[in-house]
Design a protein around this motif. Sequence first.
Motif, PDB file in Angstrom:
ATOM      1  N   ALA A 129      25.995  45.058  70.516  1.00 15.65           N
ATOM      2  CA  ALA A 129      26.200  45.867  69.307  1.00 15.65           C
ATOM      3  C   ALA A 129      27.259  45.261  68.388  1.00 15.65           C
ATOM      4  O   ALA A 129      27.074  45.174  67.174  1.00 15.65           O
ATOM      5  N   ARG A 130      28.384  44.866  68.968  1.00 14.94           N
ATOM      6  CA  ARG A 130      29.473  44.243  68.213  1.00 14.94           C
ATOM      7  C   ARG A 130      30.146  43.204  69.092  1.00 14.94           C
ATOM      8  O   ARG A 130      30.097  43.273  70.318  1.00 14.94           O
ATOM      9  N   VAL A 131      30.784  42.249  68.447  1.00 14.99           N
ATOM     10  CA  VAL A 131      31.522  41.237  69.191  1.00 14.99           C
ATOM     11  C   VAL A 131      32.826  40.956  68.447  1.00 14.99           C
ATOM     12  O   VAL A 131      32.853  40.890  67.210  1.00 14.99           O
ATOM     13  N   ARG A 132      33.885  40.856  69.215  1.00 12.79           N
ATOM     14  CA  ARG A 132      35.183  40.505  68.621  1.00 12.79           C
ATOM     15  C   ARG A 132      35.401  39.022  68.814  1.00 12.79           C
ATOM     16  O   ARG A 132      35.279  38.515  69.938  1.00 12.79           O
ATOM     17  N   ILE A 133      35.718  38.341  67.738  1.00 14.09           N
ATOM     18  CA  ILE A 133      35.840  36.888  67.773  1.00 14.09           C
ATOM     19  C   ILE A 133      37.145  36.446  67.131  1.00 14.09           C
ATOM     20  O   ILE A 133      37.823  37.215  66.452  1.00 14.09           O
ATOM     21  N   TRP A 134      37.458  35.183  67.358  1.00 17.27           N
ATOM     22  CA  TRP A 134      38.432  34.474  66.544  1.00 17.27           C
ATOM     23  C   TRP A 134      37.797  33.174  66.120  1.00 17.27           C
ATOM     24  O   TRP A 134      37.166  32.475  66.918  1.00 17.27           O
ATOM     25  N   PRO A 145      38.521  29.821  62.920  1.00 22.42           N
ATOM     26  CA  PRO A 145      39.401  29.384  61.832  1.00 22.42           C
ATOM     27  C   PRO A 145      39.049  30.037  60.504  1.00 22.42           C
ATOM     28  O   PRO A 145      39.932  30.247  59.670  1.00 22.42           O
ATOM     29  N   GLN A 146      37.770  30.365  60.287  1.00 21.18           N
ATOM     30  CA  GLN A 146      37.353  30.971  59.020  1.00 21.18           C
ATOM     31  C   GLN A 146      37.680  32.449  58.930  1.00 21.18           C
ATOM     32  O   GLN A 146      38.102  32.949  57.890  1.00 21.18           O
ATOM     33  N   THR A 147      37.493  33.177  60.029  1.00 20.86           N
ATOM     34  CA  THR A 147      37.623  34.633  59.987  1.00 20.86           C
ATOM     35  C   THR A 147      38.934  35.157  60.540  1.00 20.86           C
ATOM     36  O   THR A 147      39.319  36.301  60.252  1.00 20.86           O
ATOM     37  N   GLY A 148      39.635  34.352  61.330  1.00 21.81           N
ATOM     38  CA  GLY A 148      40.738  34.905  62.091  1.00 21.81           C
ATOM     39  C   GLY A 148      40.198  35.858  63.143  1.00 21.81           C
ATOM     40  O   GLY A 148      39.075  35.712  63.623  1.00 21.81           O
ATOM     41  N   LEU A 149      40.971  36.866  63.472  1.00 27.42           N
ATOM     42  CA  LEU A 149      40.566  37.864  64.447  1.00 27.42           C
ATOM     43  C   LEU A 149      39.705  38.908  63.750  1.00 27.42           C
ATOM     44  O   LEU A 149      40.138  39.521  62.772  1.00 27.42           O
TER      45      LEU A 149
END
Length: 295
Positions: free
Chosen positions: A144-149, A151-155
Amino acid sequence: MALEIRPGPVLADRTTLRLGGRALAEIVFARPEEAEGLGQALESCGGAPFILGRGSNVLADDGERPLVVVSPRLRGEPVILRQRPEAGIRVRVGAGVKLQRLVAWLATQGLSGLGGLVGVPGTVGGAVAGNAGSYGDDLGAVLARVRIWSPQTGLAWVGREGFSTAYRRFTLTGVAGFFVVLEAELDLAVREPIELRQEMVRHLTDKKASQPITAATAGCVFKNPPGASAWRLLAEAGFRGKRVGGVGFSEKHANFLVNYGGGTGREALSLLAAAREAVRERSGLELELEVRVAP
């Protein structure tokens, strides 16, 4: 624990195939927020970033590798966020959790959608990034959702509109190159726990009979081409059981690469190149790697 930079690990000690030389450095962190420091840490280390969980889908070459290993150790118990059966039960889980721990926990909760992945090694983060799948179940179908890091988006949290999945593929919209999966939220259906456990036992029994799951392997090394099976193409090209030095394709399953002892990354890469060429000449089909090759 704050983000920490450590001496580079020997990749043979950190991969299930037990191959690979030493990386330049390792960046370790245990909380999602600590990923904010990754950009600066990677710049100070000066190598190519390479995410490494439990090393189950990795092939690394020998010698000194110009890599900075990124180790997200985001563990802890999965958490149920929403309990509305008509809309699916939403579960949040850290990327560092063992995939088999999650699959077993879901079964005890009576939540279906990933039972087919029983016996698949690795962590949740790697399973998301590679859209792991087996017996008709895959991460992409329930993600459903994913938390990423990156260089483009940050956290950042990314919903379904921000990523796409396909066979053994996970793609973030607008993110090119390196990213780290930190957490995942899954929407799962309700089912009787005893039914889930019985089905998982059948799947695991089948896998033990047809795959060398106790050997030093990286799992399937090639993706299945459209309309074909990689293991069959390899077997027909004469690569079932074929070895180069201490590395070879399994007699039990021709798409499993096995380190029989004393193998090297160079031997493994040489064998894979020969297999791809033989399959191309015999069938006209191009085998695409499923295993990640550490540069």
